[in-house]
Design an enzyme around this catalytic site. Structure first.
Site, mmCIF file in Angstrom:
data_model
loop_
_atom_site.group_PDB
_atom_site.id
_atom_site.type_symbol
_atom_site.label_atom_id
_atom_site.label_comp_id
_atom_site.label_asym_id
_atom_site.label_seq_id
_atom_site.Cartn_x
_atom_site.Cartn_y
_atom_site.Cartn_z
ATOM 1 N N GLU A 118 -7.673 -5.037 -10.916
ATOM 2 C CA GLU A 118 -7.218 -5.868 -9.817
ATOM 3 C C GLU A 118 -7.050 -5.028 -8.550
ATOM 4 O O GLU A 118 -6.707 -3.846 -8.604
ATOM 5 C CB GLU A 118 -5.903 -6.551 -10.188
ATOM 6 C CG GLU A 118 -6.105 -7.538 -11.327
ATOM 7 C CD GLU A 118 -4.837 -8.248 -11.779
ATOM 8 O OE1 GLU A 118 -4.904 -9.471 -11.973
ATOM 9 O OE2 GLU A 118 -3.799 -7.603 -11.939
ATOM 10 N N CYS A 131 -4.226 -2.302 -1.833
ATOM 11 C CA CYS A 131 -3.720 -1.571 -2.989
ATOM 12 C C CYS A 131 -4.832 -1.535 -4.027
ATOM 13 O O CYS A 131 -5.263 -2.580 -4.506
ATOM 14 C CB CYS A 131 -2.489 -2.319 -3.514
ATOM 15 S SG CYS A 131 -1.797 -1.599 -4.992
ATOM 16 N N CYS A 138 -3.480 1.829 -18.165
ATOM 17 C CA CYS A 138 -2.812 3.111 -17.887
ATOM 18 C C CYS A 138 -2.336 3.695 -19.209
ATOM 19 O O CYS A 138 -1.899 2.962 -20.093
ATOM 20 C CB CYS A 138 -1.612 2.872 -16.958
ATOM 21 S SG CYS A 138 -0.848 4.402 -16.380
ATOM 22 N N CYS A 142 5.199 3.347 -18.826
ATOM 23 C CA CYS A 142 6.484 3.125 -18.154
ATOM 24 C C CYS A 142 7.016 1.753 -18.586
ATOM 25 O O CYS A 142 6.276 0.776 -18.584
ATOM 26 C CB CYS A 142 6.309 3.183 -16.644
ATOM 27 S SG CYS A 142 5.654 4.767 -16.089
ATOM 28 N N CYS A 145 6.742 -1.504 -16.352
ATOM 29 C CA CYS A 145 5.466 -1.788 -15.680
ATOM 30 C C CYS A 145 4.534 -2.583 -16.586
ATOM 31 O O CYS A 145 4.266 -2.192 -17.721
ATOM 32 C CB CYS A 145 4.799 -0.472 -15.277
ATOM 33 S SG CYS A 145 3.169 -0.698 -14.554
ATOM 34 N N GLY A 193 -3.108 2.042 -13.046
ATOM 35 C CA GLY A 193 -3.516 3.389 -13.427
ATOM 36 C C GLY A 193 -2.755 4.499 -12.731
ATOM 37 O O GLY A 193 -2.048 4.279 -11.750
ATOM 38 N N GLU A 194 -2.903 5.700 -13.279
ATOM 39 C CA GLU A 194 -2.260 6.891 -12.714
ATOM 40 C C GLU A 194 -3.353 7.705 -12.020
ATOM 41 O O GLU A 194 -4.171 8.364 -12.683
ATOM 42 C CB GLU A 194 -1.586 7.684 -13.845
ATOM 43 C CG GLU A 194 -1.120 9.078 -13.461
ATOM 44 C CD GLU A 194 -0.305 9.148 -12.168
ATOM 45 O OE1 GLU A 194 0.731 8.478 -12.075
ATOM 46 O OE2 GLU A 194 -0.725 9.875 -11.241
ATOM 47 N N SER A 225 0.097 7.248 -5.033
ATOM 48 C CA SER A 225 1.359 7.159 -5.764
ATOM 49 C C SER A 225 1.189 7.739 -7.160
ATOM 50 O O SER A 225 0.249 7.393 -7.877
ATOM 51 C CB SER A 225 1.784 5.694 -5.862
ATOM 52 O OG SER A 225 2.943 5.579 -6.651
ATOM 53 N N SER A 247 6.887 8.051 -7.971
ATOM 54 C CA SER A 247 7.640 7.014 -8.669
ATOM 55 C C SER A 247 8.799 7.673 -9.399
ATOM 56 O O SER A 247 8.648 8.139 -10.525
ATOM 57 C CB SER A 247 6.724 6.294 -9.662
ATOM 58 O OG SER A 247 5.728 5.610 -8.958
ATOM 59 N N HIS A 249 12.475 6.539 -9.804
ATOM 60 C CA HIS A 249 13.107 5.492 -10.627
ATOM 61 C C HIS A 249 14.371 5.877 -11.378
ATOM 62 O O HIS A 249 15.041 5.005 -11.955
ATOM 63 C CB HIS A 249 12.124 4.865 -11.621
ATOM 64 C CG HIS A 249 10.849 4.391 -11.001
ATOM 65 N ND1 HIS A 249 10.811 3.670 -9.833
ATOM 66 C CD2 HIS A 249 9.553 4.547 -11.369
ATOM 67 C CE1 HIS A 249 9.559 3.394 -9.521
ATOM 68 N NE2 HIS A 249 8.776 3.920 -10.438
ATOM 69 N N CYS A 367 4.152 -5.270 -7.116
ATOM 70 C CA CYS A 367 4.165 -3.966 -7.797
ATOM 71 C C CYS A 367 4.458 -4.142 -9.277
ATOM 72 O O CYS A 367 5.429 -4.793 -9.645
ATOM 73 C CB CYS A 367 5.274 -3.079 -7.255
ATOM 74 S SG CYS A 367 5.107 -2.664 -5.561
HETATM 75 N N1 SAH Z 1 0.724 4.930 -11.602
HETATM 76 C C1 SAH Z 1 1.163 5.194 -10.307
HETATM 77 C C2 SAH Z 1 0.679 4.188 -9.281
HETATM 78 C C3 SAH Z 1 0.732 2.721 -9.651
HETATM 79 S S1 SAH Z 1 2.275 1.902 -9.825
HETATM 80 C C4 SAH Z 1 2.674 5.283 -10.251
HETATM 81 O O1 SAH Z 1 3.311 4.935 -11.219
HETATM 82 O O2 SAH Z 1 3.185 5.759 -9.253
HETATM 83 C C5 SAH Z 1 2.847 1.485 -8.210
HETATM 84 C C6 SAH Z 1 4.382 1.387 -8.111
HETATM 85 O O3 SAH Z 1 4.912 0.161 -8.669
HETATM 86 C C7 SAH Z 1 5.067 2.508 -8.852
HETATM 87 O O4 SAH Z 1 6.107 3.054 -8.110
HETATM 88 C C8 SAH Z 1 5.618 1.788 -10.052
HETATM 89 O O5 SAH Z 1 6.648 2.507 -10.623
HETATM 90 C C9 SAH Z 1 6.033 0.476 -9.461
HETATM 91 N N2 SAH Z 1 6.277 -0.554 -10.477
HETATM 92 C C10 SAH Z 1 5.741 -0.637 -11.704
HETATM 93 N N3 SAH Z 1 6.210 -1.720 -12.351
HETATM 94 C C11 SAH Z 1 7.042 -2.354 -11.501
HETATM 95 C C12 SAH Z 1 7.801 -3.558 -11.579
HETATM 96 N N4 SAH Z 1 7.778 -4.320 -12.648
HETATM 97 N N5 SAH Z 1 8.545 -3.911 -10.519
HETATM 98 C C13 SAH Z 1 8.522 -3.158 -9.387
HETATM 99 N N6 SAH Z 1 7.833 -2.018 -9.257
HETATM 100 C C14 SAH Z 1 7.073 -1.619 -10.299
HETATM 101 FE FE1 SF4 Z 2 1.064 3.647 -15.263
HETATM 102 FE FE2 SF4 Z 2 2.259 3.732 -12.847
HETATM 103 FE FE3 SF4 Z 2 2.585 1.620 -14.476
HETATM 104 FE FE4 SF4 Z 2 3.708 3.946 -15.101
HETATM 105 S S1 SF4 Z 2 4.180 2.666 -13.309
HETATM 106 S S2 SF4 Z 2 2.590 2.599 -16.511
HETATM 107 S S3 SF4 Z 2 2.168 5.385 -14.381
HETATM 108 S S4 SF4 Z 2 0.674 2.280 -13.540
#
Ligand code: SAH
Ligand code: SF4
Length: 394
Positions: A118, A131, A138, A142, A145, A193-194, A225, A247, A249, A367
């Site tokens: 996406e 974005c 991934c 996390c 996510c 993805g990362e 990110s 990220s 958190h 996000c």
């Molecule tokens: N993998 C990378 C980039 C993609 S995620 C990373 O983790 O940084 C983009 C952002 O959205 C990250 O900061 C992630 O932690 C945040 N994110 C993931 N799940 C989320 C959710 N359910 N609500 C709000 N932010 C979220």
């Molecule tokens: Fe992957 Fe980023 Fe989601 Fe963590 S927050 S699972 S690194 S996409």
């Protein structure tokens, strides 16, 4: 490419899983989107054409956004007729497009091997941000996510990432690369993805996106990110010089181990040291620390104060992201009061800490809500990509 990229251990195959059996003529065509100047030169030389054709092709692809070789009027007719047989200008195919009531657009994109990712366009008053995704799924699980619940199928190639930008430009009708008045002004690698686990392809894509004779995005308008792939942060800053978002958190290892399992591999002290050392930081160029606000998990005033201590001395801004729910999640978003209290503590310590307004929530484009349906693939196909998915997150 720095050798450190390989030390992370995780560089799954760029392409695949491939179908067995003979390929169709369409599949045999060389995709030109994503090729850098050197590769295009090799390509035209292989066709027996002079080198300067590569420059022309590059201009048509990256500056003019040509989707058809017929448009390439500066090329000799014979070559124009031959190219469609041997090469393609394909972007990912739009399988679905949703537009949120707030103007956010989400595209579900289908790649050549039928995998799906996406991309999301977020229009704001003073900018428009795309974005993009860097992997199908991934490996890093996390807990908050949605993408993390999707098994990784594979890395995206540079062309597949660049294709997301080109497709957005096609859809927004923004070719040739505009000098001013663009709708699409910023790129963030915050989709699925990362990105630092797909560094080579990401770097190749970013270099092309930054080319002033091509797509023309300045490095100040590109943000990568990461969830904290420590060994790749230095090369990213040195070689690409893009903005970094981390990220975070959580402010203690126990909580972060739980939320972002990669923390077990690269704990907070290592992560913060890598942030402090990120090349090119100053007050005008800060690291963005993303902090998802989860009710009762990481949103107390004590944690806000600890965050202030943690960021001491780092040119930083904090982005508070209200947790976006998805089906099956164990978490809830913090209350507006808790978010405000948290933000106030950061502001009082002179840290900029805006609360990110969720965008495109109604179309699951916010996000952490992205997730494609690749996990429903046949098991045999998934197993073909299994090494890529085998990386333990911690
Ligand atoms: N993998 C990378 C980039 C993609 S995620 C990373 O983790 O940084 C983009 C952002 O959205 C990250 O900061 C992630 O932690 C945040 N994110 C993931 N799940 C989320 C959710 N359910 N609500 C709000 N932010 C979220
Ligand atoms: Fe992957 Fe980023 Fe989601 Fe963590 S927050 S699972 S690194 S996409």
């Amino acid at each position: 490419m720095s050798t450190q990229a390989h030390e992370t251990g995780f560089q799954p195959p760029r392409h695949g899983p491939f179908k067995a059996g003979p390929r169709t003529p369409a599949e045999r065509r060389t995709p030109l989107v994503g090729m850098d100047r050197g590769e295009l030169t090799a390509f035209v030389e292989q066709l027996g054409e002079p080198k300067f054709r590569a420059k022309q092709l590059y201009h048509w692809i990256h500056h003019r956004g040509a989707t058809d070789f017929d448009q390439m009027t500066t090329l000799a007719k014979g070559l124009r007729a031959r190219l469609p047989e041997v090469a393609s200008l394909d972007r990912p195919m739009v399988k679905d497009k949703q537009v949120s009531h707030d103007g956010t657009i989400k595209w579900l994109l289908r790649l050549a091997d039928l995998q799906e990712v996406e991309a999301v366009f977020i229009p704001e008053e003073d900018r428009g941000t795309l974005c993009i995704s860097s992997q199908v799924g991934c490996t890093l699980t996390c807990r908050f996510c949605h993408t993390g619940t999707q098994r990784l199928v594979r890395n995206l190639s540079a062309g597949e990432m660049l294709g997301q930008i080109m497709l957005a430009r096609d859809e927004l009708n923004e070719w040739p690369t505009p000098k001013d008045g663009r709708r699409l002004t910023n790129i963030v690698l915050m989709g699925m993805g990362e990105p630092l686990y797909n560094y080579d392809a990401v770097a190749k894509m970013i270099r092309q996106a930054m080319d002033g004779d091509g797509l023309g995005f300045s490095r100040r308008r590109i943000t990568l990110s990461t969830s904290g792939v420590v060994p790749m942060m230095q090369p990213c800053g040195e070689e690409l010089g893009v903005n970094l978002a981390v990220s975070l958190h959580a402010v203690d290892d126990a909580t972060r181990d739980y939320l972002v399992p990669l923390n077990k591999k690269y704990p907070l002290d290592q992560l913060m040291a890598a942030c402090r050392a990120y090349p090119g930081l100053n007050n005008a160029r800060r690291i963005t620390f993303e902090y998802v606000m989860i009710d009762g998990v990481n949103d107390s005033p004590a944690e806000a104060r600890q965050l202030v201590r943690l960021l001491d001395g780092i040119p930083a801004k904090v982005n508070l992201i209200p947790f976006n729910p998805w089906p099956g999640t164990e978490f809830e978003c913090s209350s507006p009061e808790a978010i405000e209290r948290f933000s106030d503590i950061l502001y009082a310590a002179n840290l900029s800490a805006p609360v990110r307004t969720p965008r495109g929530q109604d179309i699951m484009a916010a996000c952490g809500q992205l997730r494609s349906e690749s996990q429903r693939q046949k098991k045999s196909v998934r197993d073909a990509a299994a090494p890529a998915a085998a990386e333990p997150a911690g």
